[in-house]
Enzyme design. Structure first.
Site, PDB file in Angstrom:
ATOM      1  N   ASP A 185      42.690  32.652  37.706  1.00  0.00           N
ATOM      2  CA  ASP A 185      42.753  31.249  38.114  1.00  0.00           C
ATOM      3  C   ASP A 185      42.936  30.402  36.849  1.00  0.00           C
ATOM      4  O   ASP A 185      44.048  30.122  36.429  1.00  0.00           O
ATOM      5  CB  ASP A 185      41.464  30.938  38.875  1.00  0.00           C
ATOM      6  CG  ASP A 185      41.428  29.540  39.443  1.00  0.00           C
ATOM      7  OD1 ASP A 185      42.494  28.932  39.607  1.00  0.00           O
ATOM      8  OD2 ASP A 185      40.312  29.050  39.739  1.00  0.00           O
ATOM      9  N   PHE A 205      41.892  27.852  47.494  1.00  0.00           N
ATOM     10  CA  PHE A 205      40.873  28.899  47.467  1.00  0.00           C
ATOM     11  C   PHE A 205      41.178  29.959  48.528  1.00  0.00           C
ATOM     12  O   PHE A 205      41.440  29.624  49.686  1.00  0.00           O
ATOM     13  CB  PHE A 205      39.491  28.295  47.688  1.00  0.00           C
ATOM     14  CG  PHE A 205      38.384  29.200  47.245  1.00  0.00           C
ATOM     15  CD1 PHE A 205      38.036  29.266  45.907  1.00  0.00           C
ATOM     16  CD2 PHE A 205      37.714  30.005  48.148  1.00  0.00           C
ATOM     17  CE1 PHE A 205      37.017  30.120  45.474  1.00  0.00           C
ATOM     18  CE2 PHE A 205      36.700  30.857  47.725  1.00  0.00           C
ATOM     19  CZ  PHE A 205      36.355  30.914  46.389  1.00  0.00           C
ATOM     20  N   VAL A 206      41.155  31.210  48.112  1.00  0.00           N
ATOM     21  CA  VAL A 206      41.438  32.299  49.046  1.00  0.00           C
ATOM     22  C   VAL A 206      40.262  33.278  49.117  1.00  0.00           C
ATOM     23  O   VAL A 206      39.466  33.374  48.178  1.00  0.00           O
ATOM     24  CB  VAL A 206      42.722  33.069  48.658  1.00  0.00           C
ATOM     25  CG1 VAL A 206      43.966  32.221  48.894  1.00  0.00           C
ATOM     26  CG2 VAL A 206      42.670  33.566  47.207  1.00  0.00           C
ATOM     27  N   ARG A 263      34.563  39.536  51.672  1.00  0.00           N
ATOM     28  CA  ARG A 263      35.245  40.499  50.804  1.00  0.00           C
ATOM     29  C   ARG A 263      35.888  41.624  51.613  1.00  0.00           C
ATOM     30  O   ARG A 263      36.825  42.269  51.161  1.00  0.00           O
ATOM     31  CB  ARG A 263      34.255  41.142  49.827  1.00  0.00           C
ATOM     32  CG  ARG A 263      33.663  40.181  48.797  1.00  0.00           C
ATOM     33  CD  ARG A 263      32.901  40.978  47.748  1.00  0.00           C
ATOM     34  NE  ARG A 263      31.991  40.175  46.942  1.00  0.00           N
ATOM     35  CZ  ARG A 263      32.335  39.530  45.827  1.00  0.00           C
ATOM     36  NH1 ARG A 263      33.579  39.565  45.403  1.00  0.00           N
ATOM     37  NH2 ARG A 263      31.444  38.849  45.145  1.00  0.00           N
TER      38      ARG A 263
HETATM   39  P1  IMP Z   1      39.117  32.232  36.082  1.00  0.00           P
HETATM   40  O1  IMP Z   1      38.165  32.470  34.951  1.00  0.00           O
HETATM   41  O2  IMP Z   1      39.197  30.772  36.430  1.00  0.00           O
HETATM   42  O3  IMP Z   1      40.481  32.843  35.878  1.00  0.00           O
HETATM   43  O4  IMP Z   1      38.422  32.796  37.361  1.00  0.00           O
HETATM   44  C1  IMP Z   1      38.542  34.057  37.805  1.00  0.00           C
HETATM   45  C2  IMP Z   1      37.435  34.340  38.797  1.00  0.00           C
HETATM   46  O5  IMP Z   1      37.119  33.200  39.624  1.00  0.00           O
HETATM   47  C3  IMP Z   1      37.918  35.426  39.736  1.00  0.00           C
HETATM   48  O6  IMP Z   1      37.619  36.698  39.229  1.00  0.00           O
HETATM   49  C4  IMP Z   1      37.157  35.085  40.998  1.00  0.00           C
HETATM   50  O7  IMP Z   1      35.886  35.683  40.963  1.00  0.00           O
HETATM   51  C5  IMP Z   1      36.990  33.589  40.973  1.00  0.00           C
HETATM   52  N1  IMP Z   1      38.041  32.910  41.773  1.00  0.00           N
HETATM   53  C6  IMP Z   1      39.030  32.113  41.329  1.00  0.00           C
HETATM   54  N2  IMP Z   1      39.803  31.664  42.326  1.00  0.00           N
HETATM   55  C7  IMP Z   1      39.288  32.204  43.451  1.00  0.00           C
HETATM   56  C8  IMP Z   1      39.655  32.122  44.857  1.00  0.00           C
HETATM   57  O8  IMP Z   1      40.616  31.463  45.284  1.00  0.00           O
HETATM   58  N3  IMP Z   1      38.867  32.824  45.713  1.00  0.00           N
HETATM   59  C9  IMP Z   1      37.806  33.585  45.317  1.00  0.00           C
HETATM   60  N4  IMP Z   1      37.435  33.689  44.035  1.00  0.00           N
HETATM   61  C10 IMP Z   1      38.166  33.003  43.105  1.00  0.00           C
END
Ligand code: IMP
Ligand code: MG
Length: 180
Positions: free
Chosen positions: A103, A152-153, A165
């Site tokens: 993300d 958000f997914v 999950r």
């Molecule tokens: P990042 O550090 O922002 O890249 O976040 C990564 C983590 O955020 C992922 O491993 C997920 O656990 C969580 N995450 C980010 N977007 C989503 C989403 O749309 N659904 C569920 N979990 C998410």
């Protein structure tokens, strides 16, 4: 399943499985003759990893890493901590990190730096999903299943407050129904 009929399916099960088969074939070609260790990030990557390795036709080992990031459930704070470390050293190994979703990129950039400091032979990243519009830290992504919009997914390993999950597909989380 828990209200699953109210979900808007974004990536159906058949599309997920077809793409995972392609990724497995590509990884098989890229790692011929290498000493591969596939590292899954708990808990979200568990379903993806277990399907992916069945399409990697190479001798490999698997390991798992627990991470926690602090802050709001749907927002990444960038403060990441290892809650469960790998069971074996990765020095001189070819490490393929398997993630559910990238993300902001903050989680994986932390993880990449941590792993590189352990002197593996190589580190590559394989993520099922990528939300490029939210990037705060660019991380090289070597294998990407699907690029999606910034919504958000849930499902196929991804949770909202630890639920959903187990859905076999990726779905949008519907707006909360005040009457529910
Ligand atoms: P990042 O550090 O922002 O890249 O976040 C990564 C983590 O955020 C992922 O491993 C997920 O656990 C969580 N995450 C980010 N977007 C989503 C989403 O749309 N659904 C569920 N979990 C998410
Ligand atoms: Mg995750």
């Amino acid at each position: 399943m828990q209200g699953a009929d109210r979900f808007e399916v974004l990536i159906p099960e058949a599309d997920l499985q077809a793409r995972i088969r392609e990724l497995g074939a590509q990884i098989t070609r890229d790692y011929q003759g290498r000493d591969l260790v596939v590292v899954g990030v708990l808990k979200g990557a568990v379903l993806f990893l277990s399907d992916l390795v069945r399409h990697i036709d190479l001798p490999l080992s698997m390991d798992f890493l627990g991470l926690s990031s602090y802050g709001d459930a749907t927002l990444s704070s960038g403060v990441v901590q290892i809650t469960q470390d790998l069971s074996r050293p990765i020095v001189d190994r070819d490490v393929l990190v398997v993630e559910d979703i990238v993300d902001t990129g903050l989680t994986l950039s932390f993880l990449r730096e941590t792993f590189v400091s352990r002197q593996p032979r190589s580190v590559r990243i394989c993520t099922l999903l990528h939300k490029p519009s939210n990037t705060r830290k660019a991380v090289p992504l070597d294998y990407v299943g699907f690029t999606i919009d910034d919504r958000f997914v849930v499902g196929y390993g991804l949770d909202f407050e630890q639920r959903f999950r187990n859905l076999p597909y990726i779905a949008h989380l519907p707006p909360q129904d005040p009457a529910a």
